[in-house]
Design a protein around this motif. Structure first.
Motif, mmCIF file in Angstrom:
data_model
loop_
_atom_site.group_PDB
_atom_site.id
_atom_site.type_symbol
_atom_site.label_atom_id
_atom_site.label_comp_id
_atom_site.label_asym_id
_atom_site.label_seq_id
_atom_site.Cartn_x
_atom_site.Cartn_y
_atom_site.Cartn_z
ATOM 1 N N ASN A 105 -4.393 2.681 11.602
ATOM 2 C CA ASN A 105 -5.793 2.423 12.073
ATOM 3 C C ASN A 105 -5.874 3.053 13.482
ATOM 4 O O ASN A 105 -5.231 1.984 14.324
ATOM 5 N N VAL A 118 0.523 1.272 6.858
ATOM 6 C CA VAL A 118 -1.067 1.980 7.035
ATOM 7 C C VAL A 118 -1.694 1.806 8.360
ATOM 8 O O VAL A 118 -1.255 1.197 9.325
ATOM 9 N N GLN A 175 0.007 1.346 13.909
ATOM 10 C CA GLN A 175 0.737 0.687 12.840
ATOM 11 C C GLN A 175 0.506 -0.895 13.126
ATOM 12 O O GLN A 175 0.400 -1.283 14.031
ATOM 13 N N VAL A 234 -3.042 5.689 4.488
ATOM 14 C CA VAL A 234 -1.718 5.269 4.040
ATOM 15 C C VAL A 234 -0.519 6.356 4.000
ATOM 16 O O VAL A 234 -0.530 7.441 3.749
ATOM 17 N N LYS A 259 -8.739 6.053 10.041
ATOM 18 C CA LYS A 259 -8.747 4.708 9.771
ATOM 19 C C LYS A 259 -8.056 4.665 8.105
ATOM 20 O O LYS A 259 -8.577 5.347 7.503
ATOM 21 N N ASP A 260 -7.209 3.320 8.008
ATOM 22 C CA ASP A 260 -6.835 3.105 6.667
ATOM 23 C C ASP A 260 -5.992 4.431 6.301
ATOM 24 O O ASP A 260 -6.221 4.513 4.968
ATOM 25 N N PRO A 320 0.852 -1.397 0.129
ATOM 26 C CA PRO A 320 -0.078 -0.032 -0.019
ATOM 27 C C PRO A 320 0.865 1.339 -0.079
ATOM 28 O O PRO A 320 0.410 2.157 -0.541
#
Lengths: 619, 397, 346
Positions: free
Chosen positions: B366, B364, B375, B359, B356-357, B291
């Motif tokens: 949250n 990534v 992480q 990048v 959340k999420d 990601p």
């Protein structure tokens, strides 16, 4: 025979940053601090004042506390310390540990923080303050670096991450946690520190500390324990640093080793010197100046240079050098000049009671033994015999002259009998009591006062303060009494006595002049007044007539005769033959370290050996 | 008396002019319409300058506008000094009226800043790595977040790699400061979990010119591997001394060493060293499905376009990630209140906590109310130095 | 600890000690002549090492701009200070030493640097760039303060140190550098492995100490310097201008600093701020020597190096604590050994 005017100027420029003490007139004493207090109390109330300025002022206050300590230690006491941040750390860590781990109230942690700092400083000082010259600054560097790594490596201090979560200082339900409330707390502490410091410096103990710079030998010869004075100054400076540390911990709410490292210590010293290490006001000015310059550089430099870079340290360094080049005694003396302020004058309490006479020993009161008896006195420096089995005595109410050609050993003899250097062998007795090898300050307790061949007056002090130093043994007030002003009655008596003695030698009208601004001959007379302040039974004068004009010599001779008639015994070393011959009762002539002859001036004048050896060239 | 009066007059004059200046200063600051203001304090000078400089550099790459609102960054240097860091913090809050603070570069300074942040209810996004900054999330740490990976995550990577390669005993040499201390605390349990013994612990100072004594002591304990916990080029010195003294075992470094200057100074002495790092370090070698690959490559090309080829480091990436985190959280906060208000700051804090999420260039994120780092393993890759370059190691099982 | 480890540590300590010794000697020299405790001495080490590292990479070091700037400011300062007594010859001399010289050095550097000249040329360039900074800094910062107290001079030295460290960060960045050794030869002496580089350091230190000794004992200038150290007024009376001897002292300080940097840079990584700590240890040695004796300063420096090496083996986290606390007994011993003198520091 001359009194070179140039000496005055040279000496005068040396005095530069005179030490400020509280002026004595009650009105004047109170107005300035009260005005300052009133103005500073109003600062947080100014509408629209950026709150960050209060924050800055709070930091300035914290730094100023440490810098004020440095005024006493470095500016006045002449001891350069690179260790103040360590004492700030001692105070801060003590309160951090007590309040976070044991839930102690910050107010209760304050005495603990001060006690820990004080004991720590006393320990460090006891080991380190014996060090002479440049060893002391290096030793403080060593201590500070060690402190940093010890704190950083021990679990007790939570290592390098330090302790956070320190509670704010609170009274009842009110917490000192925002800028303005801390402002009052911090600057209240600064105000107390200023008052305490001014009081301390203007006291018997303060004079001892002030005499440390360039006056150790003289101070010791009036019974001052200069070792104690040094450690007192050291501990006092550390206590102010510890107080700053206590406040710092509760302002910052977290402590770790980085603010207590060598760099911080350097910064404190720098503040004191830039502001003017000779005065508490200079310390505050310096703390403010350094803090504000740093902050403003951070704001203005990126704007000036146009690029964001790390130029603050460069600019700060350059500004520092330029400041010193234009004001090497710091900025405060310049501010004073701007205000056209004159040195404070003392109002002398002539009406103050008499200072109690010095307690006399049993021997001193007895009349049978000679005042000073020297037997087979010997001093060797390596292979050189400076004083060779010399014997002589000085009786009651007698003026004895010690004469001889240059290098005959007169000065060495003088140093031996005054305890400046210990003899190799032989015997010295005062009032029939053994005094061989005793140190100068012990001999002073025996009632023996002296003057110096090379005048030793403390540079930062006025004439009368120098003279008052002579009465050190006749006072008792300590540092605590001085800080709390419990010593005023005694101080008034000491100064009345000093004034009386100055009047006796005819220099009363010069009392408030800086001592080093006087002509050399006058400085010698000041030394005699200082000696008289001891209330001595014996005076030892080292070339008292050097640098005096003819009329002044006559006055001096008259004074010495009068003193003898009042019961004093006097031993003097002198080169001026007319002066000696006309004044003394008896003469001891030295040559090559030995006694060549002894007798009344008349006998000496006709002694063939003396004529041959001493006056041979002339006759 | 006269003198006293003059001093009083002087003091008064100074005070009045100072206050007047203050009034002018505060009045003259005209503000653009509702910008979001972010205070950044990093250690651009002092012992942590090698972290702070790339961090300060990266600020220029952060978003200037989020959801139609301009974002302003005010950057100050704290000289790696706690007092200065806290003063900067207070300046941000009282003078600059910031909505959030990013910084500082090292743990001790950040810990002290977190206190002030909590007291004034301003979110602080730390660029220092120690988990203590955000753990446990309590009333105070509610306001603290952190973009660098927990040392724990990194330490686990090292311990896993060691276990997979048959290392049974380890010698440790780290900085005599918070960085070395933090690593030692994390590596101990990580090694224990894998049954690896820590046989020797040595320390050295960043500017030391020799670590011969420590190297000999380490080798006397005969460890299978040695790990070096240092940041930047100073981490190369122990590696060199160990090689010189004939140590043949594997050498582990930490992600603090991960910049190109380290490779330059270390040269052949650090060849073969293994270290955990953020994915950004080897962005081009990441599998295409990672990601972080795209954003990391973008960061690197932007940074190097501005500051020159090879100048990028993971420290700058932490600042960039802080920017990404704020960028993700600001829109939600804007819906609640206007920037510059306590409500906005509280909303911003809540928004970050609920991010959340997001990048990063390094994994990534949250966030949760109990985890202010957010992480997972995607934030760490294992890297080996081969032919004077970083080489991504395949993920160990 | 067995003998072989001890020998390795001893060797390590002696090599580091040799660098401290060079700096210690330089500090003693500057102090005795000018009363300045020259804290920025260490910065010359960093500047020297990092300048050489840049030259090695074929880059033009930014220090040449500093050299030019310092030269110009120094020239302006001198012309300003002597504006009443200035002769055409004097102006020409100032222009020569403060403007033409740095310009020439800068031009040659810019010409040669991209060509990656042989290491001898690189070293010569480095020394030529750094050495003149010593006297320029003296003229700008310390000459106007010549009669000030030691404390004021010390604080001024700290100001210069702050400025130079800041410049170092701007020029070289926060990360360090390390240069190629002059010699990669290794010699085996018993169980001890001795690198050619360490022999270089020992050799150059010994040669420099000998050269300094000869300079002070044999040459007229050296004797003049010693005379200034003993008695500033006396030196002036016999026709030695203190500003001249100070200039020489600071030139030597710049040279020794740069040379130390050149010598030490292949051994270890040097950072913009490494100099302070190295300088501090040189300072320790200088102080133990009472800021007066060269042989004692040299011996003390070696002692500091060895103690440091041993401490880093025994208790590395407390290394600095051990190194610095061990000097306190030494200082006490030195105090007791020395006669009590009145400190007339005005």
């Amino acid at each position: 025979m001359s009194t070179p005017a140039s000496t005055d100027n040279a000496a005068g420029s040396v005095s530069g940053a005179g030490v400020e003490t509280a002026p004595r007139g009650r009105g004047a004493r109170l107005v300035a601090p009260l005005a300052a207090l009133a103005v500073s109390a109003l600062i947080p109330l100014v509408p629209g004042l950026p709150q960050f300025w209060i924050t800055l002022l709070n930091y300035i206050g914290l730094y100023a506390l440490v810098a004020i300590g440095l005024v006493v230690l470095t500016g006045v006491g002449g001891m350069t310390s690179f260790g103040q941040a360590m004492f700030v750390g001692a105070g801060a860590y003590t309160t951090a540990i007590l309040t976070t781990r044991y839930g102690v109230n910050p107010w209760l942690a304050l005495p603990a923080a001060l006690a820990v700092t004080g004991v720590f400083a006393w320990g460090v000082g006891a080991v380190t303050l014996r060090l002479s010259g440049h060893y002391l600054p290096l030793a403080t560097i060593a201590w500070n670096i060690s402190f940093f790594y010890i704190v950083g490596n021990l679990d007790l201090f939570a290592k390098f991450d330090g302790i956070s979560g320190i509670p704010p200082i609170a009274i009842g339900g009110f917490a000192f946690s925002d800028g303005p409330s801390l402002y009052y707390l911090i600057w209240g502490a600064v105000a107390l520190a200023v008052i305490a410091t001014l009081n301390l410096l203007d006291s018997r103990v303060g004079r001892a500390i002030r005499a440390l710079r360039g006056g150790v030998v003289a101070a010791e010869s009036f019974g001052v324990d200069t070792g104690r004075a040094r450690i007192l100054a050291f501990v006092y400076a550390a206590l102010l640093a510890g107080l700053s540390g206590w406040l710092y911990a509760h302002l910052q709410r977290a402590v770790n080793p980085s603010p207590f490292g060598l760099n911080a210590s350097i910064e404190y010293l720098l503040m004191a010197v830039v502001g003017g290490a000779g005065s508490v006001w200079g310390a505050i000015l310096g703390a403010g100046l350094v803090t504000i310059i740093r902050d403003q550089l951070q704001d203005w430099l990126p704007w000036l240079i146009g690029a964001r870079g790390n130029f603050e340290a460069i600019a700060f360094g350059v500004i520092l050098v330029l400041l010193l080049q234009n004001a090497r005694d710091g900025l405060w003396p310049h501010v004073l000049r701007l205000c056209k302020a004159r040195p404070a004058t003392r109002c002398h309490h002539a009406e103050a009671g008499e200072l109690a006479p010095r307690a006399r020993s049993a021997g001193e009161q007895r009349a049978d033994a000679p005042v000073l008896a020297v037997r087979d006195l010997r001093k060797q420096f390596g292979g050189l015999v400076a004083v060779n089995d010399l014997s002589f005595a000085v009786g009651r109410r007698e003026i004895v002259g010690l004469i001889g050609p240059n290098g005959a050993g007169k000065s060495t003899t003088f140093d031996l009998v005054t305890g400046v250097t210990p003899p190799t062998s032989g015997d010295i007795r005062y009032f029939g009591e053994e005094a061989t090898g005793e140190r100068a300050r012990v001999i002073a307790r025996r009632g023996v006062a002296r003057t110096f061949q090379h005048v030793r007056l403390a540079a930062g002090m006025s004439v009368i303060e120098n003279v008052a130093l002579g009465a050190h043994l006749r006072g008792h007030a300590g540092a605590v009494g001085a800080v709390l002003r419990l010593d005023r009655a005694e101080e008034a008596r000491i100064f009345a006595e000093a004034h009386r003695q100055l009047g006796r030698v005819g220099l009363a009208d010069l009392a408030d002049r800086p001592a080093v601004s006087l002509a050399l001959g006058q400085q010698r007379i000041v030394e005699i007044a200082r000696a008289l302040c001891l209330d001595p039974s014996m005076l030892l004068l080292d070339e008292p007539a050097a640098g005096l004009r003819h009329r002044e010599k006559k006055q001096l001779a008259a004074l010495l005769r009068q003193l003898r008639d009042e019961g004093l015994s006097i031993l003097l070393v002198e080169h001026d033959m007319d002066f000696v011959m006309g004044l003394t009762d008896r003469l001891v002539v030295m040559e090559f370290g030995s006694r060549l002859a002894e007798g009344t001036p008349e006998e000496i004048r006709n002694n063939p050996a003396v004529l041959e050896a001493y006056l041979g060239g002339v006759a | 008396m006269k003198k006293a009066f003059r001093i009083a007059a002087f003091t008064a004059a100074v005070t009045i002019s100072v206050s007047a200046l203050g009034l002018i200063a505060s009045g003259s600051v005209a503000r653009a319409a509702d910008p979001v203001r972010i205070g950044v304090t990093v250690s651009s000078t002092g012992p942590a300058a090698s972290l702070g400089i790339p961090e300060a550099n990266a600020v220029a790459l952060l978003a200037k506008e989020v959801a139609g609102h301009p974002v302003e960054y005010i950057v100050l240097d704290d000289s790696t000094d706690t007092t200065k860091g806290v003063a900067n913090m207070r300046k941000f809050i009282s003078e600059e009226k910031v909505d959030a603070v990013v910084g500082s570069s090292v743990t001790p300074v950040t810990l002290a800043m977190v206190e002030v942040g909590a007291e004034n209810k301003v979110p602080v996004v730390s660029l220092a790595a120690n988990a203590k900054i955000v753990e446990p999330v309590d009333e105070k740490r509610k306001w603290a977040f952190k973009t660098p990976q927990n040392d724990r995550l990194m330490a686990k990577g090292i311990a896993d790699h060691m276990a997979a390669n048959g290392v049974k005993s380890v010698g440790f040499i780290g900085f005599t400061d918070a960085y070395g201390e933090g690593w030692l605390e994390e590596i101990k349990p990580a090694l224990e979990a894998k049954g690896i013994r820590l046989v020797a612990v040595e320390r050295y100072n960043r500017p030391d010119t020799s670590v011969t004594g420590q190297a000999l002591k380490l080798m006397a304990a005969k460890p299978d591997a040695i790990m070096i916990a240092g940041a930047g080029t100073p981490a190369a010195l122990p590696a060199r001394t160990l090689k010189e003294r004939g140590f043949k075992g594997p050498i582990y470094q930490t992600h603090g060493a991960a910049n190109n200057d380290f490779l330059r100074v270390g040269g052949k002495d650090v060849e073969g060293s293994v270290l955990p790092a953020g994915p950004v370090l080897v962005a081009d070698q990441l599998p295409d499905n990672h990601p972080s690959k795209k954003i990391a490559q973008k960061f690197i090309s932007d940074y190097e376009a501005k500051y020159g080829k090879g100048s990028v480091s993971t420290f700058g990436a932490h600042m960039y990630d802080a920017g990404l985190l704020l960028q993700a959280a600001i829109p939600a906060a804007l819906k609640v209140a206007k920037p510059g208000t306590p409500e906005f700051r509280a909303a911003l804090r809540d928004a970050i906590e609920n991010a959340k999420d997001v990048v990063y260039t390094q994994g990534v994120v949250n966030m949760t109310p109990t985890d202010h780092v957010g992480q997972d393993d995607r934030a760490r890759v294992m890297v080996q130095i081969k032919d004077g370059a970083w080489k991504l190691l395949p993920a160990s099982k | 600890m067995d003998l072989s480890i001890f020998l390795i540590l001893l060797q390590d300590g002696v090599i580091n000690g040799a660098i401290y010794a060079l700096l210690g000697l330089s500090l003693v020299l500057v102090f005795t002549v000018t009363r300045v405790i020259f804290i920025p001495q260490g910065e010359f080490v960093s500047f020297g090492a990092l300048t050489l590292a840049l030259l090695e990479r074929g880059q033009t070091p930014a220090t040449i701009w500093l050299l030019l700037a310092l030269g110009v400011v120094s020239a302006v300062a001198q012309v300003w200070q002597g504006r009443r007594t200035l002769s055409a010859r004097r102006v020409l001399a100032i222009a020569g030493t403060d403007l033409a010289l740095p310009a020439a050095v800068a031009a040659v550097t810019m010409l040669l640097a991209p060509m990656k000249p042989p290491v001898v040329v690189q070293i010569a360039l480095t020394l030529a760039i750094i050495t003149p900074m010593g006297p320029y800094i003296y003229r700008m910062a310390f000459q106007p303060l010549a009669e000030a107290s030691t404390l004021v001079l010390l604080i001024a030295a700290i100001g210069v140190h702050l400025a130079l460290t800041g410049l170092g960060l701007v020029f070289f960045g926060a990360e360090g550098s390390r240069t190629e050794p002059f010699s990669s030869a290794m010699f085996e002496i018993g169980s001890l492995l001795v690198s050619g580089q360490s022999l270089w350091i020992m050799g150059v230190t010994a040669a420099l100490v000998a050269a300094l000794g000869a300079f002070f004992e044999l040459t007229l200038t050296g004797k003049a310097l010693r005379a200034t150290a003993v008695n500033r007024l006396g030196a002036r009376l016999v026709g030695i201008a203190p500003s001249m001897s100070s200039t020489i002292a600071f030139t030597l300080a710049g040279f020794i600093g740069a040379l130390s940097g050149v010598l030490v840079s292949p051994l270890t990584t040097i950072y913009y701020d490494t100099g302070f700590l190295i300088g501090l240890k040189g300072f320790v040695a200088a102080i133990i020597a009472g800021l007066a004796s060269y042989p004692i300063a040299g011996a003390a420096a070696i002692l500091v190096g060895v103690v440091e090496a041993l401490a880093s083996f025994w208790a590395s986290s407390f290394k600095e604590v051990i190194v610095f606390l061990i000097i306190i007994p030494v200082l006490l011993w030195r105090t007791w050994g020395a006669p009590v003198v009145e400190e007339d520091d005005h």
